[in-house]
Design an enzyme around this catalytic site. Structure first.
Site, PDB file in Angstrom:
ATOM      1  N   SER A 162      37.543  -6.940  -3.883  1.00  0.00           N
ATOM      2  CA  SER A 162      37.629  -5.676  -3.138  1.00  0.00           C
ATOM      3  C   SER A 162      37.792  -4.525  -4.118  1.00  0.00           C
ATOM      4  O   SER A 162      38.771  -4.466  -4.871  1.00  0.00           O
ATOM      5  CB  SER A 162      38.819  -5.702  -2.180  1.00  0.00           C
ATOM      6  OG  SER A 162      39.048  -4.383  -1.721  1.00  0.00           O
ATOM      7  N   HIS A 186      33.263  -6.203  -1.882  1.00  0.00           N
ATOM      8  CA  HIS A 186      33.850  -5.758  -0.607  1.00  0.00           C
ATOM      9  C   HIS A 186      34.296  -4.315  -0.777  1.00  0.00           C
ATOM     10  O   HIS A 186      35.054  -3.989  -1.695  1.00  0.00           O
ATOM     11  CB  HIS A 186      35.028  -6.674  -0.276  1.00  0.00           C
ATOM     12  CG  HIS A 186      35.698  -6.393   1.023  1.00  0.00           C
ATOM     13  ND1 HIS A 186      35.221  -6.863   2.239  1.00  0.00           N
ATOM     14  CD2 HIS A 186      36.820  -5.695   1.317  1.00  0.00           C
ATOM     15  CE1 HIS A 186      36.031  -6.471   3.207  1.00  0.00           C
ATOM     16  NE2 HIS A 186      37.008  -5.755   2.674  1.00  0.00           N
TER      17      HIS A 186
HETATM   18  C1  DX5 Z   1      43.155  -3.940   3.394  1.00  0.00           C
HETATM   19  C2  DX5 Z   1      41.734  -4.128   2.926  1.00  0.00           C
HETATM   20  C3  DX5 Z   1      41.582  -5.247   1.978  1.00  0.00           C
HETATM   21  C4  DX5 Z   1      42.305  -5.060   0.667  1.00  0.00           C
HETATM   22  C5  DX5 Z   1      42.669  -6.416   0.129  1.00  0.00           C
HETATM   23  O1  DX5 Z   1      43.192  -2.886   4.276  1.00  0.00           O
HETATM   24  O2  DX5 Z   1      40.880  -4.370   4.016  1.00  0.00           O
HETATM   25  O3  DX5 Z   1      40.200  -5.523   1.723  1.00  0.00           O
HETATM   26  O4  DX5 Z   1      41.541  -4.380  -0.273  1.00  0.00           O
HETATM   27  O5  DX5 Z   1      43.502  -6.241  -0.961  1.00  0.00           O
HETATM   28  P1  DX5 Z   1      44.431  -7.413  -1.521  1.00  0.00           P
HETATM   29  O6  DX5 Z   1      43.529  -8.553  -1.880  1.00  0.00           O
HETATM   30  O7  DX5 Z   1      45.107  -6.778  -2.685  1.00  0.00           O
HETATM   31  O8  DX5 Z   1      45.376  -7.774  -0.400  1.00  0.00           O
HETATM   32 ZN    ZN Z   2      38.809  -5.084   3.548  1.00  0.00          ZN
END
Ligand code: DX5
Ligand code: ZN
Length: 218
Positions: free
Chosen positions: A8, A33
């Site tokens: 992400s 993502h």
């Molecule tokens: C949260 C997002 C996620 C986030 C995940 O609102 O939709 O995609 O970036 O981040 P991590 O892996 O750090 O929980």
């Molecule tokens: Zn997300």
């Protein structure tokens, strides 16, 4: 089912964004993502279509999943499709008619996907399963990276996998080497990982380790 790993970009270094897009691409991850937040559906702002365009320019072959955490995603579908989104994920809790918007996404040449928040029951997505290629089960409350994985969401993954064996089922939020195994055992085949992957000095090694752990868990 082979497991896909999606870094992400929310967790990237914004002072070196192009370099981090390339680092994620060269890690061997399957797709990128991109978290779009409107400060209304979620209590945070992230970035918009220009960053999706930047990803396409920097690494054109790196597949782009766009996660719209927006109250009115329907107003932005064309904009994100034009910017280079290849999958668009819209929330079942959004203020629009998914029976209309999911076919619109497909008509734009983009894969449609439905997202459900931790507190939303799995049944809420049943009316849309025939209209989408993928369901994203949030394992944190959307809005921020770096939160802890909510394991209570995993039964929804198992229920969906049993009901729709052909669908891609993604888990997003709090994914690390341990929670990835739990998600895959529940039936997920796509894992988003933000802070866990971007904080690694060697992202390629971390992606390989995640892949190996998931393969062993299947
Ligand atoms: C949260 C997002 C996620 C986030 C995940 O609102 O939709 O995609 O970036 O981040 P991590 O892996 O750090 O929980
Ligand atoms: Zn997300």
């Amino acid at each position: 089912m082979a497991v896909q790993i999606l870094p992400s970009l929310l967790a990237a270094d914004y002072g070196a964004l192009a370099a981090d897009i390339t680092r994620a691409y060269r890690s061997g991850a399957d797709a990128l993502h991109l978290d779009i937040m409107d400060a209304h559906f979620v209590p945070n702002l992230s970035f918009g279509p220009d960053i999706v365009k930047l990803c396409r320019r920097v690494e054109p072959a790196f597949y782009r999943h766009v996660h719209l955490m927006m109250t009115r995603p329907d107003l932005y579908l064309e904009v994100f499709a034009k910017a280079g989104a290849q999958t668009i994920q819209i929330h079942v809790e959004a203020d629009c008619d998914l029976h209309v918007e999911l076919p619109r996404i497909r008509a734009l040449g983009v894969r449609p996907a439905v997202v459900l928040n931790p507190e939303t029951p799995v049944e809420a997505v049943y009316p849309y399963l025939a209209l989408c290629d993928e369901v994203l089960v949030m394992t944190v409350h959307p809005g921020y990276g770096g939160q802890s994985f909510i394991s209570d969401c995993l039964p929804k993954v198992a229920t969906l996998r049993a009901r729709a064996p052909h669908l891609d089922i993604m888990v997003d939020g709090g994914v690390n080497a341990q929670t990835a195994i739990d998600a895959v055992r529940a039936g997920a085949n796509q894992l988003v990982a933000g802070s866990f992957l971007f904080k690694q000095a060697d992202m390629a090694a971390a992606v390989s380790a995640l892949r190996a752990a998931c393969a062993a868990a299947c």
